[in-house]
Scaffold this motif. Sequence first.
Motif, PDB file in Angstrom:
ATOM      1  N   SER A  29       0.851  -1.264  -0.372  1.00  0.00           N
ATOM      2  CA  SER A  29       0.147  -0.656   0.425  1.00  0.00           C
ATOM      3  C   SER A  29       0.799   0.760  -0.470  1.00  0.00           C
ATOM      4  O   SER A  29       0.518   2.211   0.765  1.00  0.00           O
ATOM      5  N   ALA A  30       1.795   1.229  -0.825  1.00  0.00           N
ATOM      6  CA  ALA A  30       2.784   2.701  -0.760  1.00  0.00           C
ATOM      7  C   ALA A  30       1.541   3.619  -2.277  1.00  0.00           C
ATOM      8  O   ALA A  30       1.073   2.828  -2.680  1.00  0.00           O
ATOM      9  N   THR A  31       1.810   4.720  -1.873  1.00  0.00           N
ATOM     10  CA  THR A  31       0.938   5.482  -2.517  1.00  0.00           C
ATOM     11  C   THR A  31       1.387   6.958  -2.349  1.00  0.00           C
ATOM     12  O   THR A  31       2.903   7.304  -1.807  1.00  0.00           O
ATOM     13  N   PRO A  32       0.991   8.295  -3.709  1.00  0.00           N
ATOM     14  CA  PRO A  32       1.836   8.998  -3.196  1.00  0.00           C
ATOM     15  C   PRO A  32       1.479   9.934  -1.860  1.00  0.00           C
ATOM     16  O   PRO A  32       2.409  11.075  -2.157  1.00  0.00           O
ATOM     17  N   ASP A  33       0.945   9.243  -1.360  1.00  0.00           N
ATOM     18  CA  ASP A  33       0.925   9.936   0.369  1.00  0.00           C
ATOM     19  C   ASP A  33       1.478   9.688   1.187  1.00  0.00           C
ATOM     20  O   ASP A  33       1.864  10.730   2.240  1.00  0.00           O
ATOM     21  N   ASN A  34       1.839   8.819   0.733  1.00  0.00           N
ATOM     22  CA  ASN A  34       2.707   8.047   2.409  1.00  0.00           C
ATOM     23  C   ASN A  34       4.272   7.873   1.812  1.00  0.00           C
ATOM     24  O   ASN A  34       5.298   7.707   2.536  1.00  0.00           O
ATOM     25  N   ILE A  35       4.757   8.067   0.314  1.00  0.00           N
ATOM     26  CA  ILE A  35       5.420   7.682   0.011  1.00  0.00           C
ATOM     27  C   ILE A  35       6.912   8.185   0.449  1.00  0.00           C
ATOM     28  O   ILE A  35       7.861   8.242   0.217  1.00  0.00           O
ATOM     29  N   ASP A  36       6.491   9.795   0.419  1.00  0.00           N
ATOM     30  CA  ASP A  36       7.655  10.844   1.250  1.00  0.00           C
ATOM     31  C   ASP A  36       8.010  10.326   2.057  1.00  0.00           C
ATOM     32  O   ASP A  36       9.668  10.544   3.007  1.00  0.00           O
ATOM     33  N   GLY A  37       6.984  10.016   3.276  1.00  0.00           N
ATOM     34  CA  GLY A  37       7.898   9.680   4.598  1.00  0.00           C
ATOM     35  C   GLY A  37       8.067   7.604   4.991  1.00  0.00           C
ATOM     36  O   GLY A  37       9.141   8.415   5.079  1.00  0.00           O
ATOM     37  N   LEU A  38       7.800   7.599   3.808  1.00  0.00           N
ATOM     38  CA  LEU A  38       8.317   6.237   3.814  1.00  0.00           C
ATOM     39  C   LEU A  38      10.402   6.327   3.055  1.00  0.00           C
ATOM     40  O   LEU A  38      11.108   5.871   3.955  1.00  0.00           O
ATOM     41  N   MET A  39      10.105   7.073   1.956  1.00  0.00           N
ATOM     42  CA  MET A  39      11.985   7.248   1.428  1.00  0.00           C
ATOM     43  C   MET A  39      12.695   8.067   2.453  1.00  0.00           C
ATOM     44  O   MET A  39      13.538   8.789   2.176  1.00  0.00           O
ATOM     45  N   ALA A  40      11.567   8.972   3.508  1.00  0.00           N
ATOM     46  CA  ALA A  40      12.854   9.678   4.435  1.00  0.00           C
ATOM     47  C   ALA A  40      13.442   8.215   5.716  1.00  0.00           C
ATOM     48  O   ALA A  40      14.111   8.983   6.323  1.00  0.00           O
ATOM     49  N   CYS A  41      13.231   7.369   4.961  1.00  0.00           N
ATOM     50  CA  CYS A  41      13.320   6.406   7.015  1.00  0.00           C
ATOM     51  C   CYS A  41      14.908   5.631   6.468  1.00  0.00           C
ATOM     52  O   CYS A  41      15.237   5.790   5.107  1.00  0.00           O
TER      53      CYS A  41
END
Length: 247
Positions: A208-220
Amino acid sequence: MKNFIAANWKMNKTIGETREFLRSFIPNVKDVKDTDIVIAPPFTSMSAAAQEIKGTNLRLSAQDIFWEEKGAYTGEISPSMLVDAGCSHVIIGHSERRQYFREEDVIVNRKIKAAKKAGLGLIFCIGESLEEREAGKTLDVIKREVEMGLAEVDSDNLVVAYEPIWAIGTGKTATTEQAQDVHAYIRKILHNLYGNKSEEIRIIYGGSATPDNIDGLMACQDVNGALVGGASLKPESFSRIVNFKRV
Ligand code: PGA
């Protein structure tokens, strides 16, 4: 390290829909330099996709592979056939294959070895079910899947995709903490297996990666990309994912 973002289309898109997607998607991502962009269409669309991406920064992946080179294996596709069709990568061990087609770790390992022999890059999927997570077994499952899947396999051209099964296609993404914790653990196991060479392995997140959560995930810190199912089917949403923003 370059990011790695792949679209897993699963059993979606005809040849016509594949061409239509790529014609609208390619212009949106043509200037992306620091991310490897990979599309995994169904086998029937592979040759059309190969034509469309020629000369672009996109690459092709298969969603599965068989381990034999040729022969009486009705319905299967060999490693060299994938290379011949224009694939540079292959997804192996996806939870849907493990679940619906009973692909166990030993089978996954056999497929990985065959793919490597043919020179294909690997997108090797692992992840725990909801029951396993709730029983506190997440890290044990991850360790077993990594060690058995990668037994007698070197680390070249390897991408590991952490896909918690409870997050796939459910709209329930892992929190950034949950993703980071497991990614850091995977990094540790890979270090035990490969020493310093493990630092070159991209560990990507899927579920469930989406445009809404991708920025946060990629910041890990230990998330080096994404394997995207549902949100990769529309050119606009997958373009936004590939063009994620550093936060
Ligand atoms: P999803 O699928 O993005 O639709 O959750 C991801 C995957 O299964 O690779």
